[in-house]
Design a protein around this motif. Structure first.
Motif, PDB file in Angstrom:
ATOM      1  N   LEU A  38       0.830  -1.207   0.000  1.00 55.95           N
ATOM      2  CA  LEU A  38       0.000   0.000   0.000  1.00 55.95           C
ATOM      3  C   LEU A  38       0.866   1.259   0.000  1.00 55.95           C
ATOM      4  O   LEU A  38       0.569   2.238  -0.709  1.00 55.95           O
ATOM      5  N   VAL A  39       1.956   1.229   0.767  1.00 60.34           N
ATOM      6  CA  VAL A  39       2.859   2.379   0.819  1.00 60.34           C
ATOM      7  C   VAL A  39       3.489   2.629  -0.544  1.00 60.34           C
ATOM      8  O   VAL A  39       3.532   3.768  -1.031  1.00 60.34           O
ATOM      9  N   GLN A  40       3.979   1.568  -1.180  1.00 63.27           N
ATOM     10  CA  GLN A  40       4.601   1.733  -2.509  1.00 63.27           C
ATOM     11  C   GLN A  40       3.590   2.270  -3.523  1.00 63.27           C
ATOM     12  O   GLN A  40       3.910   3.136  -4.341  1.00 63.27           O
ATOM     13  N   ALA A  41       2.365   1.749  -3.468  1.00 57.33           N
ATOM     14  CA  ALA A  41       1.331   2.213  -4.385  1.00 57.33           C
ATOM     15  C   ALA A  41       1.009   3.682  -4.138  1.00 57.33           C
ATOM     16  O   ALA A  41       0.814   4.455  -5.081  1.00 57.33           O
ATOM     17  N   TYR A  42       0.940   4.070  -2.871  1.00 60.34           N
ATOM     18  CA  TYR A  42       0.632   5.468  -2.537  1.00 60.34           C
ATOM     19  C   TYR A  42       1.679   6.406  -3.133  1.00 60.34           C
ATOM     20  O   TYR A  42       1.348   7.460  -3.676  1.00 60.34           O
ATOM     21  N   VAL A  43       2.935   6.008  -3.052  1.00 60.71           N
ATOM     22  CA  VAL A  43       4.022   6.883  -3.504  1.00 60.71           C
ATOM     23  C   VAL A  43       4.140   6.915  -5.028  1.00 60.71           C
ATOM     24  O   VAL A  43       4.334   7.986  -5.623  1.00 60.71           O
ATOM     25  N   TRP A  44       3.991   5.758  -5.693  1.00 62.89           N
ATOM     26  CA  TRP A  44       4.376   5.683  -7.111  1.00 62.89           C
ATOM     27  C   TRP A  44       3.229   5.521  -8.104  1.00 62.89           C
ATOM     28  O   TRP A  44       3.483   5.450  -9.305  1.00 62.89           O
ATOM     29  N   PRO A  99       8.292   0.234 -11.835  1.00 62.39           N
ATOM     30  CA  PRO A  99       8.055   1.555 -11.233  1.00 62.39           C
ATOM     31  C   PRO A  99       7.584   1.517  -9.783  1.00 62.39           C
ATOM     32  O   PRO A  99       7.834   2.465  -9.037  1.00 62.39           O
ATOM     33  N   TYR A 100       6.924   0.431  -9.357  1.00 66.76           N
ATOM     34  CA  TYR A 100       6.297   0.423  -8.037  1.00 66.76           C
ATOM     35  C   TYR A 100       7.188  -0.148  -6.942  1.00 66.76           C
ATOM     36  O   TYR A 100       6.790  -0.156  -5.772  1.00 66.76           O
ATOM     37  N   ILE A 101       8.382  -0.613  -7.312  1.00 66.42           N
ATOM     38  CA  ILE A 101       9.256  -1.196  -6.291  1.00 66.42           C
ATOM     39  C   ILE A 101      10.454  -0.300  -5.984  1.00 66.42           C
ATOM     40  O   ILE A 101      11.345  -0.684  -5.231  1.00 66.42           O
ATOM     41  N   HIS A 102      10.481   0.905  -6.545  1.00 58.98           N
ATOM     42  CA  HIS A 102      11.543   1.857  -6.235  1.00 58.98           C
ATOM     43  C   HIS A 102      11.442   2.323  -4.784  1.00 58.98           C
ATOM     44  O   HIS A 102      10.353   2.348  -4.187  1.00 58.98           O
ATOM     45  N   GLY A 103      12.580   2.718  -4.248  1.00 58.13           N
ATOM     46  CA  GLY A 103      12.600   3.353  -2.938  1.00 58.13           C
ATOM     47  C   GLY A 103      12.762   4.848  -3.080  1.00 58.13           C
ATOM     48  O   GLY A 103      12.526   5.425  -4.147  1.00 58.13           O
ATOM     49  N   TRP A 104      13.175   5.481  -1.989  1.00 58.26           N
ATOM     50  CA  TRP A 104      13.322   6.936  -2.015  1.00 58.26           C
ATOM     51  C   TRP A 104      14.748   7.366  -1.666  1.00 58.26           C
ATOM     52  O   TRP A 104      14.968   8.407  -1.091  1.00 58.26           O
ATOM     53  N   ALA A 105      15.705   6.525  -2.030  1.00 61.37           N
ATOM     54  CA  ALA A 105      17.116   6.901  -1.885  1.00 61.37           C
ATOM     55  C   ALA A 105      17.683   7.177  -3.272  1.00 61.37           C
ATOM     56  O   ALA A 105      17.461   6.405  -4.209  1.00 61.37           O
ATOM     57  N   ASN A 106      18.381   8.289  -3.411  1.00 65.14           N
ATOM     58  CA  ASN A 106      18.986   8.661  -4.698  1.00 65.14           C
ATOM     59  C   ASN A 106      17.958   8.665  -5.825  1.00 65.14           C
ATOM     60  O   ASN A 106      18.244   8.276  -6.949  1.00 65.14           O
TER      61      ASN A 106
END
Length: 386
Positions: free
Chosen positions: A82-88, A226-233
């Motif tokens: 759910l968090v990944q979907a919310y962000v991306w 696209p949905y498995i990216h994180g938020w580093a770099n």
């Protein structure tokens, strides 16, 4: 060393000892589970945040600290998707994750000693089930339980990893046996175990070779990655992601690395067993950083194996030609696995057209340049031949 000391087995390797469909969460999770199970439908509306903003703001601090680990891990699977979907899942990444998602996932991550976003363990290791409980954990008998959009390509991508993890189970059991055989200076036993390991590596590599069968590079790049990216770099989140309502972050953006197959513990375990050394470079630094993203028990297994294995030293010192050949065969199998990974990185990522922010062709989902260093690490692997 025994696999059971690390919540592992030769039949499942690093995969969960439970199946996610067997673990029920308390009733308070009902809206969360419902949203997660209907995630594809919510994402298709194009306004995922509108729907996820409606989820209740659960205070899981006490529950996560005391609940059975199996339940916590299942809740982590649901919330992290759910968090990944919310962000991306919308055109622009948000600056902040709302408290109704931020606080629960941080509580779950704290209990598991992992980062509060989708980990490899949540994407793969805890996210599978068997169709026939009496059958093996193989591609024709497993399915992905939680997904984003779903479809053959997304499912196949994850299930290839599930099948590899299961097939690697015997390798990990043999690694423990090899530590003991070397300690006892048993040349014949060490040679036999390495020869057995070589045959299991053939199975692992054959599974990896099947990735293109049902996971198309274009579909992977556009609809899975696209949905498995994180938020580093990540240029889409240059200041990281704010976790609203989480006191310990004090309103500051957090830069966590995204889910990546490099969080799998198979190759690091083999590096530890064969005493493979990698020179200092950005990927080495990245992989060292990723170690903290693995489940705690798996981290401990790798660390203990690294500390206890004297396999390469023994193979060199004893000078036995059969042992040397068996050692080199297994080291070459790991290099073969790394070569295939490099080829997939080229065809599934590097050759695909850029899809805007957050899907950079030069940066992996974990947030590091990869092509140049994957080849370097493969070559350093081969350099350990004796």
């Amino acid at each position: 060393m025994k696999l059971s000391d690390y919540d592992m087995s030769a039949s499942r390797g690093f995969l969960s000892h439970f199946q996610i469909i067997d673990i029920d969460l308390p009733d308070i999770f009902a809206p969360v589970v419902e949203a997660a199970e209907n995630l594809s439908g919510l994402m298709t509306t194009g306004r995922i945040r509108h729907w996820l903003d409606r989820l209740p703001a659960l205070d899981l601090t006490e529950w996560a600290a005391n609940a059975p680990e199996e339940q916590v891990r299942v809740a982590m699977v649901r919330y992290s998707f759910l968090v990944q979907a919310y962000v991306w899942s919308e055109s622009e990444a948000p600056a902040a994750l709302p408290a109704n998602l931020a606080r629960p996932i941080v509580a779950l991550a704290d209990r598991l000693d992992q980062a509060p976003l989708l980990p490899y363990s949540g994407y793969v290791l805890d996210n599978w089930a068997q169709l026939d409980r009496d059958g093996p954990i193989t591609l024709d008998n497993v399915y992905m339980v939680q997904n984003f959009y779903g479809g053959a390509d997304e499912n196949w991508f994850v299930l290839i990893h599930v099948a590899i993890e299961a097939a690697a189970g015997p390798l990990l059991g043999l690694a423990c046996d090899l530590v003991k055989a070397v300690c006892e200076e048993d040349t014949a036993k060490t040679t036999a175990l390495l020869e057995e390991m070589d045959s299991h590596w053939n199975t692992v590599n054959a599974i990896f070779d099947r990735m293109p069968e049902r996971c198309d590079p274009y579909i992977y790049y556009q609809r899975v990655r696209p949905y498995i990216h994180g938020w580093a770099n990540n240029p889409a989140l240059p200041d990281g992601l704010i976790y609203e309502g989480v006191a310990k972050y004090a309103g500051k953006g957090q830069s966590f690395r995204g889910q990546t197959g490099s969080q799998s513990s198979i190759v690091p375990s083999m590096d530890a067993l064969f005493q493979v050394q990698h020179g200092n470079d950005p990927l080495r630094s990245f992989l060292d950083d990723l170690h903290a993203y693995r489940p705690a028990q798996h981290r401990r297994f790798i660390e203990d194996l690294r500390e206890q294995s004297k396999l390469r030293e023994f193979a060199i010192a004893c000078g036995d030609p059969a042992l040397r050949a068996a050692f080199n065969a297994s080291v070459e199998q790991v290099a073969r696995f790394r070569t295939r990974h490099l080829e997939y990185a080229a065809s599934y990522i590097n050759k695909q057209a850029s899809n805007g922010k957050g899907n950079d062709t030069e940066v992996g989902t974990g947030g590091t340049p990869f092509m140049k260093y994957l080849k370097k690490h493969r070559d350093e692997n081969r350099a350990q031949l004796i």
